[in-house]
Design a protein around this motif. Structure first.
Motif, PDB file in Angstrom:
ATOM      1  N   ALA A 176       0.821  -1.213   0.000  1.00 27.30           N
ATOM      2  CA  ALA A 176       0.000   0.000   0.000  1.00 27.30           C
ATOM      3  C   ALA A 176       0.853   1.261   0.000  1.00 27.30           C
ATOM      4  N   ARG A 177       2.117   1.158   0.481  1.00 24.97           N
ATOM      5  CA  ARG A 177       2.989   2.333   0.536  1.00 24.97           C
ATOM      6  C   ARG A 177       3.758   2.543  -0.753  1.00 24.97           C
ATOM      7  N   SER A 178       4.054   1.469  -1.476  1.00 27.62           N
ATOM      8  CA  SER A 178       4.955   1.558  -2.622  1.00 27.62           C
ATOM      9  C   SER A 178       4.306   2.310  -3.767  1.00 27.62           C
ATOM     10  N   ASP A 179       5.037   3.244  -4.323  1.00 25.61           N
ATOM     11  CA  ASP A 179       4.584   4.014  -5.483  1.00 25.61           C
ATOM     12  C   ASP A 179       5.610   3.943  -6.606  1.00 25.61           C
ATOM     13  N   GLY A 180       6.190   2.766  -6.776  1.00 29.61           N
ATOM     14  CA  GLY A 180       7.200   2.606  -7.803  1.00 29.61           C
ATOM     15  C   GLY A 180       8.593   2.973  -7.344  1.00 29.61           C
ATOM     16  N   GLU A 181       8.741   3.413  -6.100  1.00 29.31           N
ATOM     17  CA  GLU A 181      10.052   3.772  -5.577  1.00 29.31           C
ATOM     18  C   GLU A 181      10.410   2.829  -4.436  1.00 29.31           C
ATOM     19  N   ASP A 182      11.671   2.880  -4.025  1.00 27.90           N
ATOM     20  CA  ASP A 182      12.119   2.055  -2.906  1.00 27.90           C
ATOM     21  C   ASP A 182      11.448   2.518  -1.626  1.00 27.90           C
ATOM     22  N   ASP A 183      10.848   1.596  -0.922  1.00 27.28           N
ATOM     23  CA  ASP A 183      10.132   1.914   0.307  1.00 27.28           C
ATOM     24  C   ASP A 183      11.092   1.809   1.488  1.00 27.28           C
ATOM     25  N   GLU A 184      11.319   2.924   2.154  1.00 23.50           N
ATOM     26  CA  GLU A 184      12.214   2.953   3.302  1.00 23.50           C
ATOM     27  C   GLU A 184      11.452   3.150   4.602  1.00 23.50           C
ATOM     28  N   SER A 185      10.150   2.977   4.582  1.00 22.34           N
ATOM     29  CA  SER A 185       9.363   3.136   5.799  1.00 22.34           C
ATOM     30  C   SER A 185       9.683   2.009   6.768  1.00 22.34           C
ATOM     31  N   PRO A 186       9.676   2.286   8.065  1.00 21.58           N
ATOM     32  CA  PRO A 186       9.999   1.242   9.046  1.00 21.58           C
ATOM     33  C   PRO A 186       8.920   0.172   9.090  1.00 21.58           C
ATOM     34  N   SER A 187       9.321  -1.016   9.457  1.00 15.60           N
ATOM     35  CA  SER A 187       8.361  -2.106   9.590  1.00 15.60           C
ATOM     36  C   SER A 187       7.565  -1.927  10.874  1.00 15.60           C
ATOM     37  N   VAL A 188       6.545  -2.773  11.045  1.00 19.27           N
ATOM     38  CA  VAL A 188       5.739  -2.724  12.262  1.00 19.27           C
ATOM     39  C   VAL A 188       6.596  -3.066  13.475  1.00 19.27           C
ATOM     40  N   VAL A 189       7.511  -4.028  13.314  1.00 23.25           N
ATOM     41  CA  VAL A 189       8.387  -4.399  14.421  1.00 23.25           C
ATOM     42  C   VAL A 189       9.283  -3.234  14.809  1.00 23.25           C
ATOM     43  N   ALA A 190       9.821  -2.537  13.821  1.00 23.66           N
ATOM     44  CA  ALA A 190      10.669  -1.385  14.128  1.00 23.66           C
ATOM     45  C   ALA A 190       9.885  -0.305  14.859  1.00 23.66           C
ATOM     46  N   SER A 191       8.637  -0.107  14.478  1.00 26.38           N
ATOM     47  CA  SER A 191       7.807   0.881  15.169  1.00 26.38           C
ATOM     48  C   SER A 191       7.449   0.417  16.573  1.00 26.38           C
ATOM     49  N   LEU A 192       7.205  -0.880  16.742  1.00 25.16           N
ATOM     50  CA  LEU A 192       6.872  -1.408  18.065  1.00 25.16           C
ATOM     51  C   LEU A 192       8.052  -1.295  19.023  1.00 25.16           C
TER      52      LEU A 192
END
Length: 754
Positions: free
Chosen positions: A330-346
């Motif tokens: 849902a986040r990817s828009d054709g670019e590399d996704d560098e958003s943190p994972s759920v575990v990283a946020s937890l």
């Protein structure tokens, strides 16, 4: 307190509907004291003065209406002028009157007679009717969400925000008068629950996010009324259930997606929709709100216990969606996704500390009693669920690669925004510099996990909940040992000795203990560094090589090599309880896992223990291969030939399969794919067995001669080991591990030809 609260609610309802206050005069013969309606789903016998029927108030007993002659005169008259109560009363049943509205016009209009109003039920009767019929408070949002159109969902989102804003205003204005905002809070709760209706229509999730409902949900998680927060969590559990991705669940959306008929397109669209909602919740700070809410739930109360269960379920669903790639999709828009994972946020929250504290709250005997109790959600079940979530977090690659989180032994103490002023409930779990409590107290998660396992070092779990809990704790502990800093704490807290104790006692925990030892001793050196860098840093105590080397030395010093020998030869070692032995034939997979863990432990010892190791570990390990006429060498040779055959069969089956033909048609490297199938089929274990035999052959001339003779008796030769070592070295990157394998290969070559 409950009766007083009910009385105030009834009084408010009486004032709203205009029922006069009851007189203090006691008249048992007066029928007006009887309620107008008694709800009842079925006829339960005749009642004096009542008729059983179904009417505007529902099914039940209605007060028998009196005759017109028995109605008091005052009830037939209505007041028209407030100036004189006696002179200005007229009979309602009189003929229509003519009244002149305009003095300039000679015209009159007839006013119809006012009909006698029906008798209003009291507030107590209204509450009884609602409870009997289990009818929720009327809410416009519920009716709006009966349809799945974007307009109706947008209206529901707007209505929810307005109701929440009004609730906040009423709470601020009447902080000491709950009856002033009680009905508004009931309506707010109903509007929240109404969003469950869209759980089967994933296409509406985008409208929910755009309509601002997620932002309202996040604000409601901090509501003063914990019941409202629990309703939000329960709704999110329904909306973010990974089971909704199945096509047979969302038939309404399937009908709407008739233009996109391919299953792949439908699945991608579903993942996008549910990932959109999940990302909005995570990025809006939902994980922090969930972790904070856990601090105000009292598990001794049934509703709060369900709130804890729903919170853990929601966390589990978010982790599953992240692992399935729905959030990333849902986040990817054709670019590399560098958003943190759920575990990283937890890991940025205090959730890990709460989970560790929850696992260590009670001993296994108390949980066994709770699990069989009649409580809807027993503490043992919540403890089990907490262990599952903890194991899932620690098994994630972001934690094992040190991209997030801290050492388990130094987790920050759990705090909640809802109970910051409360005293610390468990001083034993919070230590700082050897002292309990105080500012900056830490939670020793490694100690908690080891204590949870220690409860089963001599006895088997008695119930299924205990057994699953123990397996989850072993999984969590083993996964945490992929980090070298946790291995150091594990060794310092005598975790190796505890695992060996579990194996020696031959209880259920022995199998899990063997797996933990595999992770604690195997590890991985700092691959990718040059040999000069490795030599310069290798002697530092915090270097991974030194940490795993120290763990192997402690293992040998504690007598672990003797247990490993018995396990390798099949004479003893990690065995299950008598009850589990009876099911051994049905648990071949478990037995194979035990065998692989023993091999990995032995390979870890031969890899990390050197001639200068402490406790004379090198000589003590090497002598095990010579004892009892090289019995351990014989068993290792047997296993080596067994896994070599399994690996070759797996490679052959892959070349003969349709998968190889498809890979060739797609232009993929079939040889690389076949190598992967070979390693999965037993080639990886075969390589480690070759390294174990090489350690014995290089270190002992007697072992080398015995291995060569036994291979000839088996119809093979030393070339099997050399080929396995050569293949193993080709798969490794430059580093100490590859250097060691190449050293074994050259040493065996020289011994064979000298």
């Amino acid at each position: 307190m409950a009766s007083k609260s009910n009385g105030s609610i009834v009084a408010v309802l009486d004032r709203v509907i205009g029922v006069p206050a009851k007189s203090n005069d006691n008249n048992d013969d007066n029928d007006t004291d009887k309620p107008a309606f008694l709800p009842s789903s079925k006829f339960s016998g005749s009642k004096a003065g009542y008729v059983f029927r179904t009417a505007h108030l529902g099914t039940g007993y209605y007060l028998d209406a009196p005759d017109a002659s028995s109605v008091p005169r005052e009830a037939k008259r209505v007041r028209l002028d407030h100036g004189n109560d006696n002179d200005n009363q007229h009979d309602v049943t009189a003929k229509p009157r003519s009244v002149r509205f305009d003095a300039t016009k000679d015209s009159t209009h007839a006013i119809p007679p006012r009909q006698q109003p029906q008798q209003q039920p009291t507030g107590e009767e209204l509450l009884a009717q609602a409870e009997a019929a289990n009818l929720p408070h009327p809410s416009s949002a519920r009716h709006l969400l009966d349809a799945y159109s974007p307009k109706s969902i947008q209206s529901a989102c707007t209505a929810l925000d307005k109701t929440y804003s009004k609730n906040m205003m009423l709470r601020a204005q009447h902080a000491d008068e709950p009856e002033k905002f009680m009905m508004n809070e009931v309506q707010l709760n109903d509007e929240i629950v109404s969003f469950k209706n869209v759980a089967v229509f994933l296409a509406s999730y985008e409208t929910i996010v755009d309509g601002g409902a997620v932002a309202t949900f996040l604000a409601l998680l901090s509501h003063e009324n914990s019941d409202v927060a629990m309703s939000v969590i329960n709704v999110l559990v329904e909306l973010l259930d990974p089971g909704l991705l199945r096509e047979d669940v969302d038939r309404a959306q399937l009908h709407e997606e008739k233009d996109n008929n391919t299953p792949e397109t439908r699945l991608e669209r579903r993942m996008y929709n549910i990932g959109l909602l999940g990302n909005a919740f995570v990025e809006g700070g939902g994980l922090e709100a969930l972790a904070s809410n856990l601090g105000r739930f009292d598990e001794t109360v049934e509703e709060d216990a369900r709130g804890v269960e729903d919170t853990l379920t929601l966390l589990e669903y978010l982790l599953d969606l992240d692992r399935a790639g729905a959030l990333r999709h849902a986040r990817s828009d054709g670019e590399d996704d560098e958003s943190p994972s759920v575990v990283a946020s937890l890991c940025k929250t205090k959730l890990l500390s709460w989970l560790l504290n929850r696992i260590g709250t009670s001993n296994h005997h108390a949980d066994a009693e709770d699990a069989t109790a009649s409580a809807p959600i027993s503490p043992a079940v919540l403890r089990l669920h907490a262990s599952e979530v903890l194991a899932t977090i620690l098994q994630h690659e972001d934690y094992s690669m040190k991209q997030c989180g801290t050492r388990l032994a130094s987790c920050p103490e759990y705090t909640s925004a809802f109970n910051e002023g409360d005293e610390k409930p468990r001083a034993a779990d919070a230590t700082v510099n050897g002292q309990n409590g105080g500012e900056g107290a830490m939670v020793d998660g490694m100690e908690i996990l080891l204590l949870s396992i220690a409860a089963y070092r001599k006895a088997d779990p008695q119930i299924e909940v205990e057994c699953e809990f123990l397996e989850n704790v072993f999984d969590a502990l083993a996964a945490s040992l992929l980090r070298a800093d946790n291995v150091q704490d594990f060794v310092e807290k005598e975790g190796i000795e505890l695992m060996l104790r579990c194996i020696r006692e031959k209880v259920h925990s022995g199998g899990g203990a063997l797996k933990v030892l595999n992770f604690a001793l195997s590890g991985s050196a700092q691959e990718g560094a040059s040999e000069t860098e490795m030599t310069a840093e290798n002697n530092h105590p915090s270097h991974p090589n030194q940490i795993y080397k120290n763990a192997c030395e402690v293992f040998v010093h504690a007598g672990g090599s003797e247990l490993a020998k018995k396990a390798m030869t099949g004479t003893n070692g990690a065995e299950r309880s008598k009850r589990a032995k009876r099911a051994a034939h049905a648990r071949k997979k478990w037995l194979a896992e035990v065998e692989e863990n023993v091999i990995n432990v032995m390979y870890a010892l031969t890899r990390h223990i050197e001639k200068d190791s402490k406790y004379d570990s090198y000589s003590r390990l090497l002598v095990k291969f010579v004892e009892e006429e090289c019995e351990k060498c014989d068993r290792t040779i047997e296993l080596c030939l067994k896994y070599d055959e399994k690996a070759r069969i797996s490679e052959y089956q892959y070349f003969r399969s349709d998968e190889a033909e498809e890979a060739e048609q797609l232009g993929l490297d079939v040889d690389v794919a076949a190598l992967g199938a070979k390693l999965r089929g037993g080639g990886d274990i075969f390589h480690r067995l070759c390294a174990i035999l090489s350690f014995a052959c290089v270190g002992s001339a007697r072992s080398h001669g015995h291995v060569r003779d036994q291979l000839k008796l088996q119809g093979s030769s030393i070339s099997v080991i050399k080929e396995g070592l050569a293949e193993f070295a080709s798969l490794l990157v430059e580093g100490s591990q590859k250097t060691q394998i190449e050293y074994y290969l050259s040493s065996i070559y020289h011994k064979c030809y000298n």
